[in-house]
Design a protein around this motif. Sequence first.
Motif: not given
Length: 146
Positions: A10-14, A80-82, A88-89
């Motif tokens: 996922p991308v956290a920044q825009k 490992h889900p960070l 889900a990733v």
Amino acid sequence: MNNFTRGVTPVAQKDPYADDVTQPFWDATQKGKLMSTKCTKCATHVLPPQPRCFNCQNDKFEWVELPGTGTIYSFTVVRHPLRPGWDAVVPFAAGIIELDGTQGAGARVQANIINCDVEKIRIGDKVKVAWEKVSDTYTVFRFEPA
Ligand SMILES: [Zn+2]
């Protein structure tokens, strides 16, 4: 904005939060172009762009468009889900891609490798860039099998 997809980080920044040195790179991504700076003195590709060439300290560069293809130089599979929700990733692949057009002065980028079975990824596999437009100022690059 986070819709979790297995294998896609996922991308956290825009916004890329670029500076004057790196903004041309991000401007080019908006047009689907993968660009690199090339030292005008020694022809070393410096990516990400830096104020000075790491090889000869020259501060003059030309921007060159790369073909957007490359070879997996190295990678790891993250299982490992960070972060919360990343169950889900995972698993996803984080790779180091050696970019075509930079051989002999190799420019490598770190990127998520998508649209493939992470268990079948191998060093030396050919890949091509896959763009994800996040906002009007930020387009993320990932790589997928070529
Ligand atoms: Zn140089």
